[in-house]
Motif scaffolding. Sequence first.
Motif, PDB file in Angstrom:
ATOM      1  N   CYS A 254      41.979  43.112  45.270  1.00  0.00           N
ATOM      2  CA  CYS A 254      40.959  42.080  45.110  1.00  0.00           C
ATOM      3  C   CYS A 254      40.768  41.771  43.627  1.00  0.00           C
ATOM      4  O   CYS A 254      40.778  42.674  42.788  1.00  0.00           O
TER       5      CYS A 254
ATOM      6  N   TRP B 200      43.294  44.692  49.108  1.00  0.00           N
ATOM      7  CA  TRP B 200      42.833  43.465  49.755  1.00  0.00           C
ATOM      8  C   TRP B 200      43.382  43.358  51.158  1.00  0.00           C
ATOM      9  O   TRP B 200      44.538  43.679  51.369  1.00  0.00           O
TER      10      TRP B 200
ATOM     11  N   CYS C 208      39.449  43.519  50.841  1.00  0.00           N
ATOM     12  CA  CYS C 208      38.505  44.587  50.482  1.00  0.00           C
ATOM     13  C   CYS C 208      37.311  44.574  51.444  1.00  0.00           C
ATOM     14  O   CYS C 208      37.084  43.595  52.147  1.00  0.00           O
TER      15      CYS C 208
ATOM     16  N   ARG D 218      35.025  41.510  51.236  1.00  0.00           N
ATOM     17  CA  ARG D 218      35.637  40.330  51.855  1.00  0.00           C
ATOM     18  C   ARG D 218      35.461  40.373  53.372  1.00  0.00           C
ATOM     19  O   ARG D 218      35.123  39.375  54.010  1.00  0.00           O
TER      20      ARG D 218
END
Length: 93
Positions: free
Chosen positions: A48, A55, A57, A60
Amino acid sequence: MELPPIDWENPPLEPPEQVVQPLMWRLAARLLHDHVPGAGFRPPVHRCRVCELPWPCPPRRYAERGLLAACRHPAVGRGSASFADWFLTGEQP
């Protein structure tokens, strides 16, 4: 629950008309726009841009769940605890 016809990869910061919890939408959309993959590919794990965690993450993922939750009517009474559990753990009430 009817989802708004938007680009879910790049949702607008302002909630669509169908969203029943606009504040939750605004917070989740801002979080989602902040936590994107970093520039370039750094093997073996993509990270990220903001928190540098692998990611996608956790912030998110919370943002994605928050956008969906913003489209639902808020839970009240005894069911509100199960809604919070669904939001935080990903399990359906």
